[in-house]
Design a protein around this motif. Sequence first.
Motif, PDB file in Angstrom:
ATOM      1  N   ALA A 108      35.336  46.783  -8.530  1.00  0.00           N
ATOM      2  CA  ALA A 108      36.110  45.657  -9.049  1.00  0.00           C
ATOM      3  C   ALA A 108      35.960  45.637 -10.560  1.00  0.00           C
ATOM      4  CB  ALA A 108      35.618  44.337  -8.465  1.00  0.00           C
ATOM      5  N   VAL A 109      36.947  45.072 -11.237  1.00  0.00           N
ATOM      6  CA  VAL A 109      36.897  44.928 -12.689  1.00  0.00           C
ATOM      7  C   VAL A 109      37.439  43.552 -13.037  1.00  0.00           C
ATOM      8  CG1 VAL A 109      37.640  45.868 -14.916  1.00  0.00           C
ATOM      9  CG2 VAL A 109      37.335  47.414 -12.983  1.00  0.00           C
ATOM     10  N   ILE A 110      36.714  42.843 -13.897  1.00  0.00           N
ATOM     11  CA  ILE A 110      37.166  41.540 -14.377  1.00  0.00           C
ATOM     12  C   ILE A 110      37.264  41.611 -15.891  1.00  0.00           C
ATOM     13  CG2 ILE A 110      36.642  39.079 -14.554  1.00  0.00           C
ATOM     14  CD1 ILE A 110      34.938  39.389 -12.029  1.00  0.00           C
ATOM     15  N   HIS A 111      38.425  41.274 -16.416  1.00  0.00           N
ATOM     16  CA  HIS A 111      38.627  41.147 -17.862  1.00  0.00           C
ATOM     17  C   HIS A 111      38.633  39.654 -18.126  1.00  0.00           C
ATOM     18  CE1 HIS A 111      41.681  41.444 -21.391  1.00  0.00           C
ATOM     19  NE2 HIS A 111      40.522  40.964 -21.776  1.00  0.00           N
ATOM     20  N   SER A 112      37.629  39.182 -18.843  1.00  0.00           N
ATOM     21  CA  SER A 112      37.440  37.743 -18.979  1.00  0.00           C
ATOM     22  C   SER A 112      37.562  37.260 -20.416  1.00  0.00           C
ATOM     23  CB  SER A 112      36.059  37.364 -18.444  1.00  0.00           C
ATOM     24  OG  SER A 112      35.838  35.982 -18.606  1.00  0.00           O
ATOM     25  N   HIS A 113      38.209  36.116 -20.577  1.00  0.00           N
ATOM     26  CA  HIS A 113      38.247  35.403 -21.845  1.00  0.00           C
ATOM     27  C   HIS A 113      37.458  34.104 -21.720  1.00  0.00           C
ATOM     28  CE1 HIS A 113      41.796  37.561 -23.784  1.00  0.00           C
ATOM     29  NE2 HIS A 113      41.661  38.125 -22.607  1.00  0.00           N
ATOM     30  N   GLY A 114      36.787  33.927 -20.579  1.00  0.00           N
ATOM     31  CA  GLY A 114      36.006  32.712 -20.346  1.00  0.00           C
ATOM     32  C   GLY A 114      34.911  32.566 -21.396  1.00  0.00           C
ATOM     33  N   ILE A 115      34.636  31.352 -21.820  1.00  0.00           N
ATOM     34  CA  ILE A 115      33.672  31.091 -22.883  1.00  0.00           C
ATOM     35  C   ILE A 115      32.297  31.666 -22.546  1.00  0.00           C
ATOM     36  CG2 ILE A 115      33.082  28.763 -22.075  1.00  0.00           C
ATOM     37  CD1 ILE A 115      33.327  29.846 -25.744  1.00  0.00           C
ATOM     38  N   LYS A 116      31.850  31.533 -21.308  1.00  0.00           N
ATOM     39  CA  LYS A 116      30.528  32.047 -20.939  1.00  0.00           C
ATOM     40  C   LYS A 116      30.480  33.571 -21.039  1.00  0.00           C
ATOM     41  CE  LYS A 116      29.589  28.145 -17.907  1.00  0.00           C
ATOM     42  NZ  LYS A 116      29.460  27.687 -16.535  1.00  0.00           N
ATOM     43  N   SER A 117      31.541  34.218 -20.607  1.00  0.00           N
ATOM     44  CA  SER A 117      31.585  35.686 -20.691  1.00  0.00           C
ATOM     45  C   SER A 117      31.602  36.146 -22.140  1.00  0.00           C
ATOM     46  CB  SER A 117      32.825  36.214 -19.978  1.00  0.00           C
ATOM     47  OG  SER A 117      32.801  35.863 -18.621  1.00  0.00           O
ATOM     48  N   CYS A 118      32.374  35.469 -22.971  1.00  0.00           N
ATOM     49  CA  CYS A 118      32.432  35.831 -24.395  1.00  0.00           C
ATOM     50  C   CYS A 118      31.082  35.614 -25.068  1.00  0.00           C
ATOM     51  CB  CYS A 118      33.523  35.030 -25.103  1.00  0.00           C
ATOM     52  SG  CYS A 118      35.191  35.504 -24.586  1.00  0.00           S
ATOM     53  N   LEU A 119      30.387  34.515 -24.738  1.00  0.00           N
ATOM     54  CA  LEU A 119      29.076  34.247 -25.324  1.00  0.00           C
ATOM     55  C   LEU A 119      28.058  35.312 -24.927  1.00  0.00           C
ATOM     56  CD1 LEU A 119      28.844  30.365 -24.966  1.00  0.00           C
ATOM     57  CD2 LEU A 119      29.056  31.687 -27.087  1.00  0.00           C
ATOM     58  N   VAL A 120      28.053  35.715 -23.672  1.00  0.00           N
ATOM     59  CA  VAL A 120      27.129  36.761 -23.217  1.00  0.00           C
ATOM     60  C   VAL A 120      27.396  38.056 -23.976  1.00  0.00           C
ATOM     61  CG1 VAL A 120      26.531  38.240 -21.258  1.00  0.00           C
ATOM     62  CG2 VAL A 120      26.692  35.769 -20.956  1.00  0.00           C
ATOM     63  N   THR A 121      28.659  38.394 -24.163  1.00  0.00           N
ATOM     64  CA  THR A 121      29.010  39.605 -24.904  1.00  0.00           C
ATOM     65  C   THR A 121      28.505  39.522 -26.339  1.00  0.00           C
ATOM     66  OG1 THR A 121      30.967  39.923 -23.535  1.00  0.00           O
ATOM     67  CG2 THR A 121      30.943  41.066 -25.652  1.00  0.00           C
ATOM     68  N   MET A 122      28.721  38.361 -26.980  1.00  0.00           N
ATOM     69  CA  MET A 122      28.280  38.198 -28.365  1.00  0.00           C
ATOM     70  C   MET A 122      26.749  38.270 -28.479  1.00  0.00           C
ATOM     71  SD  MET A 122      31.130  35.317 -29.382  1.00  0.00           S
ATOM     72  CE  MET A 122      30.219  34.636 -30.729  1.00  0.00           C
ATOM     73  N   ILE A 123      26.037  37.683 -27.539  1.00  0.00           N
ATOM     74  CA  ILE A 123      24.572  37.746 -27.541  1.00  0.00           C
ATOM     75  C   ILE A 123      24.111  39.184 -27.386  1.00  0.00           C
ATOM     76  CG2 ILE A 123      22.511  37.131 -26.213  1.00  0.00           C
ATOM     77  CD1 ILE A 123      23.902  34.393 -25.686  1.00  0.00           C
ATOM     78  N   ASN A 124      24.729  39.928 -26.483  1.00  0.00           N
ATOM     79  CA  ASN A 124      24.384  41.343 -26.299  1.00  0.00           C
ATOM     80  C   ASN A 124      24.622  42.142 -27.566  1.00  0.00           C
ATOM     81  OD1 ASN A 124      23.237  41.572 -23.779  1.00  0.00           O
ATOM     82  ND2 ASN A 124      25.191  41.899 -22.737  1.00  0.00           N
ATOM     83  N   LEU A 125      25.725  41.883 -28.251  1.00  0.00           N
ATOM     84  CA  LEU A 125      26.033  42.615 -29.482  1.00  0.00           C
ATOM     85  C   LEU A 125      25.004  42.304 -30.571  1.00  0.00           C
ATOM     86  CD1 LEU A 125      29.941  42.313 -29.632  1.00  0.00           C
ATOM     87  CD2 LEU A 125      28.580  44.359 -29.144  1.00  0.00           C
ATOM     88  N   LEU A 126      24.566  41.067 -30.641  1.00  0.00           N
ATOM     89  CA  LEU A 126      23.576  40.673 -31.644  1.00  0.00           C
ATOM     90  C   LEU A 126      22.213  41.314 -31.377  1.00  0.00           C
ATOM     91  CD1 LEU A 126      24.447  36.896 -32.066  1.00  0.00           C
ATOM     92  CD2 LEU A 126      24.890  38.736 -33.699  1.00  0.00           C
ATOM     93  N   ASN A 127      21.936  41.593 -30.111  1.00  0.00           N
ATOM     94  CA  ASN A 127      20.624  42.151 -29.733  1.00  0.00           C
ATOM     95  C   ASN A 127      20.584  43.674 -29.789  1.00  0.00           C
ATOM     96  OD1 ASN A 127      19.371  39.677 -29.343  1.00  0.00           O
ATOM     97  ND2 ASN A 127      20.107  39.534 -27.244  1.00  0.00           N
ATOM     98  N   GLU A 128      21.684  44.304 -30.155  1.00  0.00           N
ATOM     99  CA  GLU A 128      21.705  45.782 -30.208  1.00  0.00           C
ATOM    100  C   GLU A 128      21.048  46.285 -31.470  1.00  0.00           C
ATOM    101  OE1 GLU A 128      25.655  47.273 -29.561  1.00  0.00           O
ATOM    102  OE2 GLU A 128      25.532  46.895 -27.447  1.00  0.00           O
TER     103      GLU A 128
END
Length: 128
Positions: A108-128
């Motif tokens: 399955a694949v989900i393309h999300s614009h949901g605020i929680k999904s976007c925040l998780v992505t941003m947190i991951n990018l900051l931790n790289e």
Amino acid sequence: MAATPPALAVNGGLPAAKFYSHGWVSGTGGSITIKAHDDTIPKRQQFILMSPSGVQKERMEPEDMYVLATNGSILSSPSPKPYPHKPPKCSDCAPLFLTAYDMRSAGAVIHSHGIKSCLVTMINLLNE
């Protein structure tokens, strides 16, 4: 002879409403797709169910989904709804989803614009 697309009956309603209530998809933003599981068909040849573009995911019904072959050809399209609804259109992200199925053997694949999904992505990018 081509296999017949699976029936779109879903017990307990379409999961898109649950994705919306969890904040994983937001209204018309993003898309949801899943590979239909059938042990009698090799995994790379199984059907893919895909949400249409521009539709509020929490209001979708099973018959609103597209059915695609793994090569991207559309096997079944949703019927148009009366005005003021726009004619159905398959997700613009279909090539991306098909690549995920092919390269990652995704189920399955989900393309999300949901605020929680976007925040998780941003947190991951900051931790790289």
